[in-house]
Design a protein around this motif. Structure first.
Motif, PDB file in Angstrom:
ATOM      1  N   GLY A 109       0.797  -1.221   0.000  1.00  0.00           N
ATOM      2  CA  GLY A 109       0.000   0.000   0.000  1.00  0.00           C
ATOM      3  C   GLY A 109       0.827   1.266   0.000  1.00  0.00           C
ATOM      4  N   LYS A 110       2.095   1.168  -0.374  1.00  0.00           N
ATOM      5  CA  LYS A 110       2.937   2.360  -0.391  1.00  0.00           C
ATOM      6  C   LYS A 110       2.628   3.241  -1.596  1.00  0.00           C
ATOM      7  CE  LYS A 110       6.803   0.888   2.502  1.00  0.00           C
ATOM      8  NZ  LYS A 110       6.969   2.026   3.398  1.00  0.00           N
ATOM      9  N   VAL A 111       1.980   2.681  -2.596  1.00  0.00           N
ATOM     10  CA  VAL A 111       1.398   3.514  -3.647  1.00  0.00           C
ATOM     11  C   VAL A 111      -0.055   3.067  -3.813  1.00  0.00           C
ATOM     12  CG1 VAL A 111       3.563   3.805  -4.921  1.00  0.00           C
ATOM     13  CG2 VAL A 111       2.003   1.974  -5.554  1.00  0.00           C
ATOM     14  N   ASP A 112      -0.908   3.962  -4.344  1.00  0.00           N
ATOM     15  CA  ASP A 112      -2.304   3.606  -4.573  1.00  0.00           C
ATOM     16  C   ASP A 112      -2.475   2.943  -5.933  1.00  0.00           C
ATOM     17  OD1 ASP A 112      -3.240   4.775  -2.108  1.00  0.00           O
ATOM     18  OD2 ASP A 112      -2.750   6.707  -3.020  1.00  0.00           O
ATOM     19  N   ILE A 113      -1.758   3.477  -6.930  1.00  0.00           N
ATOM     20  CA  ILE A 113      -1.865   2.936  -8.290  1.00  0.00           C
ATOM     21  C   ILE A 113      -0.459   2.796  -8.868  1.00  0.00           C
ATOM     22  CG2 ILE A 113      -2.812   3.302 -10.617  1.00  0.00           C
ATOM     23  CD1 ILE A 113      -4.841   5.208  -9.416  1.00  0.00           C
ATOM     24  N   ILE A 114      -0.237   1.724  -9.634  1.00  0.00           N
ATOM     25  CA  ILE A 114       1.000   1.623 -10.417  1.00  0.00           C
ATOM     26  C   ILE A 114       0.650   1.905 -11.873  1.00  0.00           C
ATOM     27  CG2 ILE A 114       2.665  -0.012 -11.399  1.00  0.00           C
ATOM     28  CD1 ILE A 114       3.655   0.574  -8.756  1.00  0.00           C
ATOM     29  N   LEU A 115       1.335   2.882 -12.426  1.00  0.00           N
ATOM     30  CA  LEU A 115       1.153   3.224 -13.839  1.00  0.00           C
ATOM     31  C   LEU A 115       2.534   3.195 -14.474  1.00  0.00           C
ATOM     32  CD1 LEU A 115      -1.244   6.294 -14.177  1.00  0.00           C
ATOM     33  CD2 LEU A 115      -1.501   4.037 -15.155  1.00  0.00           C
ATOM     34  N   ALA A 116       3.154   2.027 -14.460  1.00  0.00           N
ATOM     35  CA  ALA A 116       4.539   1.963 -14.904  1.00  0.00           C
ATOM     36  C   ALA A 116       4.689   0.908 -15.988  1.00  0.00           C
ATOM     37  CB  ALA A 116       5.465   1.681 -13.731  1.00  0.00           C
ATOM     38  N   ASN A 117       4.053   1.163 -17.136  1.00  0.00           N
ATOM     39  CA  ASN A 117       4.228   0.274 -18.276  1.00  0.00           C
ATOM     40  C   ASN A 117       4.048  -1.182 -17.862  1.00  0.00           C
ATOM     41  OD1 ASN A 117       6.375  -0.715 -20.744  1.00  0.00           O
ATOM     42  ND2 ASN A 117       4.963   0.927 -21.125  1.00  0.00           N
ATOM     43  N   PHE A 118       2.992  -1.423 -17.078  1.00  0.00           N
ATOM     44  CA  PHE A 118       2.798  -2.709 -16.400  1.00  0.00           C
ATOM     45  C   PHE A 118       2.033  -3.665 -17.321  1.00  0.00           C
ATOM     46  CE2 PHE A 118       1.861  -4.152 -11.759  1.00  0.00           C
ATOM     47  CZ  PHE A 118       2.921  -5.014 -11.830  1.00  0.00           C
ATOM     48  N   THR A 119       2.733  -4.667 -17.862  1.00  0.00           N
ATOM     49  CA  THR A 119       2.088  -5.623 -18.757  1.00  0.00           C
ATOM     50  C   THR A 119       1.226  -6.594 -17.945  1.00  0.00           C
ATOM     51  OG1 THR A 119       4.045  -5.485 -20.131  1.00  0.00           O
ATOM     52  CG2 THR A 119       2.516  -7.263 -20.613  1.00  0.00           C
ATOM     53  N   VAL A 120       0.014  -6.826 -18.410  1.00  0.00           N
ATOM     54  CA  VAL A 120      -0.904  -7.726 -17.711  1.00  0.00           C
ATOM     55  C   VAL A 120      -0.506  -9.174 -17.985  1.00  0.00           C
ATOM     56  CG1 VAL A 120      -3.320  -8.389 -17.437  1.00  0.00           C
ATOM     57  CG2 VAL A 120      -2.744  -6.038 -18.057  1.00  0.00           C
ATOM     58  N   THR A 121      -0.234  -9.933 -16.929  1.00  0.00           N
ATOM     59  CA  THR A 121       0.030 -11.364 -17.085  1.00  0.00           C
ATOM     60  C   THR A 121      -0.783 -12.109 -16.026  1.00  0.00           C
ATOM     61  OG1 THR A 121       1.843 -11.474 -15.496  1.00  0.00           O
ATOM     62  CG2 THR A 121       2.442 -10.912 -17.766  1.00  0.00           C
ATOM     63  N   PRO A 122      -1.121 -13.376 -16.281  1.00  0.00           N
ATOM     64  CA  PRO A 122      -1.920 -14.128 -15.300  1.00  0.00           C
ATOM     65  C   PRO A 122      -1.212 -14.237 -13.941  1.00  0.00           C
ATOM     66  CG  PRO A 122      -1.757 -15.336 -17.375  1.00  0.00           C
ATOM     67  CD  PRO A 122      -0.857 -14.154 -17.496  1.00  0.00           C
ATOM     68  N   GLN A 123       0.136 -14.392 -13.959  1.00  0.00           N
ATOM     69  CA  GLN A 123       0.861 -14.506 -12.694  1.00  0.00           C
ATOM     70  C   GLN A 123       0.727 -13.225 -11.885  1.00  0.00           C
ATOM     71  OE1 GLN A 123       2.023 -15.286 -15.670  1.00  0.00           O
ATOM     72  NE2 GLN A 123       3.552 -16.925 -15.638  1.00  0.00           N
ATOM     73  N   ARG A 124       0.887 -12.085 -12.555  1.00  0.00           N
ATOM     74  CA  ARG A 124       0.786 -10.810 -11.841  1.00  0.00           C
ATOM     75  C   ARG A 124      -0.632 -10.573 -11.339  1.00  0.00           C
ATOM     76  NH1 ARG A 124       4.234  -7.295 -16.152  1.00  0.00           N
ATOM     77  NH2 ARG A 124       6.302  -7.812 -15.371  1.00  0.00           N
ATOM     78  N   ALA A 125      -1.618 -11.033 -12.126  1.00  0.00           N
ATOM     79  CA  ALA A 125      -3.006 -10.787 -11.743  1.00  0.00           C
ATOM     80  C   ALA A 125      -3.374 -11.509 -10.449  1.00  0.00           C
ATOM     81  CB  ALA A 125      -3.941 -11.208 -12.872  1.00  0.00           C
ATOM     82  N   GLU A 126      -2.571 -12.500 -10.048  1.00  0.00           N
ATOM     83  CA  GLU A 126      -2.832 -13.150  -8.761  1.00  0.00           C
ATOM     84  C   GLU A 126      -2.369 -12.289  -7.598  1.00  0.00           C
ATOM     85  OE1 GLU A 126      -1.097 -17.038  -8.822  1.00  0.00           O
ATOM     86  OE2 GLU A 126      -2.355 -17.636 -10.526  1.00  0.00           O
ATOM     87  N   GLU A 127      -1.434 -11.382  -7.859  1.00  0.00           N
ATOM     88  CA  GLU A 127      -0.853 -10.564  -6.793  1.00  0.00           C
ATOM     89  C   GLU A 127      -1.481  -9.176  -6.696  1.00  0.00           C
ATOM     90  OE1 GLU A 127       1.848 -11.820  -5.015  1.00  0.00           O
ATOM     91  OE2 GLU A 127       1.747 -13.688  -6.150  1.00  0.00           O
ATOM     92  N   VAL A 128      -1.917  -8.651  -7.839  1.00  0.00           N
ATOM     93  CA  VAL A 128      -2.487  -7.302  -7.850  1.00  0.00           C
ATOM     94  C   VAL A 128      -3.756  -7.322  -8.709  1.00  0.00           C
ATOM     95  CG1 VAL A 128      -0.212  -6.218  -7.637  1.00  0.00           C
ATOM     96  CG2 VAL A 128      -1.189  -6.560  -9.902  1.00  0.00           C
ATOM     97  N   ASP A 129      -4.545  -6.261  -8.639  1.00  0.00           N
ATOM     98  CA  ASP A 129      -5.730  -6.155  -9.491  1.00  0.00           C
ATOM     99  C   ASP A 129      -5.469  -5.181 -10.625  1.00  0.00           C
ATOM    100  OD1 ASP A 129      -7.245  -7.983  -8.183  1.00  0.00           O
ATOM    101  OD2 ASP A 129      -8.267  -6.547  -6.881  1.00  0.00           O
ATOM    102  N   PHE A 130      -5.658  -5.666 -11.861  1.00  0.00           N
ATOM    103  CA  PHE A 130      -5.465  -4.794 -13.019  1.00  0.00           C
ATOM    104  C   PHE A 130      -6.787  -4.138 -13.402  1.00  0.00           C
ATOM    105  CE2 PHE A 130      -1.749  -7.568 -13.735  1.00  0.00           C
ATOM    106  CZ  PHE A 130      -0.792  -6.589 -13.961  1.00  0.00           C
ATOM    107  N   ALA A 131      -6.719  -2.861 -13.769  1.00  0.00           N
ATOM    108  CA  ALA A 131      -7.888  -2.180 -14.314  1.00  0.00           C
ATOM    109  C   ALA A 131      -7.926  -2.443 -15.822  1.00  0.00           C
ATOM    110  CB  ALA A 131      -7.808  -0.694 -14.012  1.00  0.00           C
ATOM    111  N   LEU A 132      -8.800  -1.733 -16.523  1.00  0.00           N
ATOM    112  CA  LEU A 132      -8.894  -1.901 -17.970  1.00  0.00           C
ATOM    113  C   LEU A 132      -7.601  -1.447 -18.638  1.00  0.00           C
ATOM    114  CD1 LEU A 132     -12.512  -0.535 -18.494  1.00  0.00           C
ATOM    115  CD2 LEU A 132     -11.762  -2.913 -18.697  1.00  0.00           C
ATOM    116  N   PRO A 133      -7.239  -2.056 -19.777  1.00  0.00           N
ATOM    117  CA  PRO A 133      -5.972  -1.710 -20.424  1.00  0.00           C
ATOM    118  C   PRO A 133      -6.023  -0.359 -21.125  1.00  0.00           C
ATOM    119  CG  PRO A 133      -7.158  -3.300 -21.736  1.00  0.00           C
ATOM    120  CD  PRO A 133      -7.946  -3.133 -20.476  1.00  0.00           C
ATOM    121  N   TYR A 134      -4.862   0.243 -21.347  1.00  0.00           N
ATOM    122  CA  TYR A 134      -4.796   1.491 -22.099  1.00  0.00           C
ATOM    123  C   TYR A 134      -3.726   1.448 -23.176  1.00  0.00           C
ATOM    124  CZ  TYR A 134      -1.036   2.667 -18.782  1.00  0.00           C
ATOM    125  OH  TYR A 134       0.099   2.654 -18.020  1.00  0.00           O
TER     126      TYR A 134
END
Lengths: 282, 224
Positions: free
Chosen positions: A102-127
């Protein structure tokens, strides 16, 4: 002296005992690590994690100001929430950790959506879209990977998705691997390989800046997307972000973002293939 | 003269930003040094006492810090403390905590080593001259220990300054991070900037550490 020793021993024991208690401390009494939408609004500040050294997505210009495609969006988020924006400089390796604590509210750092990452964080809609691309000299543009001549080599950078993709899907294509971007670029210029495979954003930028090269295959492999991410379970913020991305689609916000930040690097030709508007992947 | 891309340093506020980054690195490392050296001295003296329990405890602390890579310690303090107790420690505070713990541990071992390296006959001769324990410490042992400690502790201080290059991983923008930002922002316009910028960073680290080495050399000469 004996007495002094004993006092020291007791003091140190307490110190250690305290430290151990602290380490073994329970975390169950804590609430969620993240801040809800209302808490962010109340505090008046939103913390957004961005890259500070990935031009043109998130970087710091010569005046010390954050700039780039991700940053343009971050500024809009803060504006629409009516809060101040606090940039947190993140690295590729610690983006998930920042959200999980919770040290940041949102990550907006060229974050590619992958199934492994989606288990750790919640992705919003892609841009944004990402895929692999292949660039080759104008004299002999490679447009297909079928019927590959086994004497010819493909340049890749070690450890990238391109390397993994070719090893898995085209084991017959001989690869020429380089450790750094600069070495791969030299090899391409010296004609050591017939083509170079990398993230399509990278090869597009290369072809635009270097005369005599064409991106023969602009999109290859699985189409991945880039999306904002929030801490796992932060429903209120996630829903707001999704609503925001959909609403921004109506005003073609990400096209404007592309034209403001990416056009110098990628040109207008790739706008439609890179930008995802309103969270809808075509 | 190869193109070093030094012109990027003159763009906008780049040079000021680089110096600002150096100041961040120095502020964190020197504050940690200021706290950890005295603490390390006290712990080092305690390690030479004949109390097994105290010795074992300090040994445990020293080995723990020595075995753990600084990177891991930084992650434990910065992210771990938030995970475990919900403390919101800033990157700078976390860095100072880690560097202080590390500095104190290493310093304590240096002090212990310096103290035990003073030959027995120094104590015995002092006693033969009729000096009290306090007098022996002040006039015989401490001056010799300090002299032995100077090169060792200078080594530690410069290492602490250089290791601040790791704190960019917990979001602290110090000199190395600023240099990466400058290189990347000019990736297209000056692809060779990496050489020039890293060369400047090398010079900055040198300018930061060299006066400390000079001072140590002078002190060693003065007391020899």
């Amino acid at each position: 002296m004996k007495k002094l020793n004993r006092i020291i021993a007791i003091a140190l024991t307490f110190a250690l005992a305290f430290a151990l208690c602290a380490c073994g401390g329970s975390k169950k009494e804590e609430g969620p690590v993240y801040r809800t939408l209302d808490e962010i609004k109340q505090s008046g500040v939103i913390n957004i994690g961005v890259f500070s050294d990935k031009n043109p997505f998130g970087y710091v210009d010569e005046n010390g100001e954050y700039q780039g495609y991700d940053v343009y969006f971050a500024q809009r988020i803060a504006e629409d929430l009516g809060v101040k924006l606090n940039y947190v400089s993140t690295e590729a390796a610690n983006r998930i950790e920042y959200l999980q604590t919770g040290k940041v509210d949102i990550i907006l750092a060229n974050f590619t959506v992958t199934p492994q990452r989606a288990e750790e964080v919640d992705f919003a809609l892609p841009y944004m879209n990402v895929a692999l691309g292949v660039v080759s000299p104008d004299a002999k543009v490679i447009e297909t990977l079928d019927n590959w001549n086994a004497d010819e080599q493909m340049i890749v950078i070690s450890g990238t998705t391109a390397e993994t993709y070719f090893t898995e899907n085209y084991p017959d294509i001989p690869l020429q691997k380089y450790d750094t971007y600069a070495n791969a670029k030299n090899a391409m210029e010296n004609g050591n390989g017939v083509a170079w495979a990398n993230d399509n954003t990278e090869v597009i930028a290369f072809a635009l800046q270097n005369e005599g090269y064409t991106v023969g295959i602009p999109s290859l492999g699985s189409q991945d997307t880039i999306a904002p991410a929030v801490s796992k379970g932060n429903e209120t913020l996630l829903n707001w972000l999704n609503g925001e991305i959909e609403a921004l689609g109506a005003e073609n916000f990400f096209h404007a973002d592309y034209e403001a930040t990416l056009v110098d690097t990628y040109g207008l030709d790739y706008e439609e293939s890179l930008v995802v508007e309103g969270g809808i992947i075509k | 003269m190869p193109d070093l891309g030094l012109e990027v340093l003159l763009k906008g506020k780049n040079l000021v930003r680089l110096l600002g980054g150096l100041w961040t690195a120095l502020r964190i490392s020197l504050l940690s040094v200021a706290i950890s050296l005295p603490v390390g001295v006290v712990l080092g003296v305690l390690m030479t006492r004949n109390n097994r329990f105290v010795k074992a405890l300090l040994r445990l602390y020293l080995e723990f810090i020595r075995i753990m890579p600084q990177m891991v310690l930084l992650f434990i303090v910065y992210f771990g403390s938030t995970r475990a107790f919900g403390w919101d420690v800033s990157g700078e505070t976390a860095s100072v905590v880690v560097f202080t713990l590390w500095g104190a541990a290493e310093m304590s071992d240096l002090v212990r080593g310096a103290l035990t390296s003073i030959p027995r006959h120094q104590y015995e001769s002092a006693e033969a001259l009729g000096m009290s324990r306090l007098q022996t410490s002040i006039f015989i042992i401490i001056p010799q220990t300090v002299r032995r400690l100077i090169p060792l502790s200078i080594n530690l201080v410069t290492r602490m300054i250089k290791t601040t290059s790791l704190i960019l991983m917990i979001g602290v923008v110090e000199v190395l991070k600023v240099s990466q930002q400058i290189i990347e922002a000019n990736r297209m316009s000056s692809p060779n900037a990496a050489f020039g910028v890293y060369l400047s960073v090398f010079l900055l680290y040198f300018l930061a550490c060299w006066p400390i080495s000079l001072l140590a050399g002078r002190l060693e000469k003065k007391w020899s």
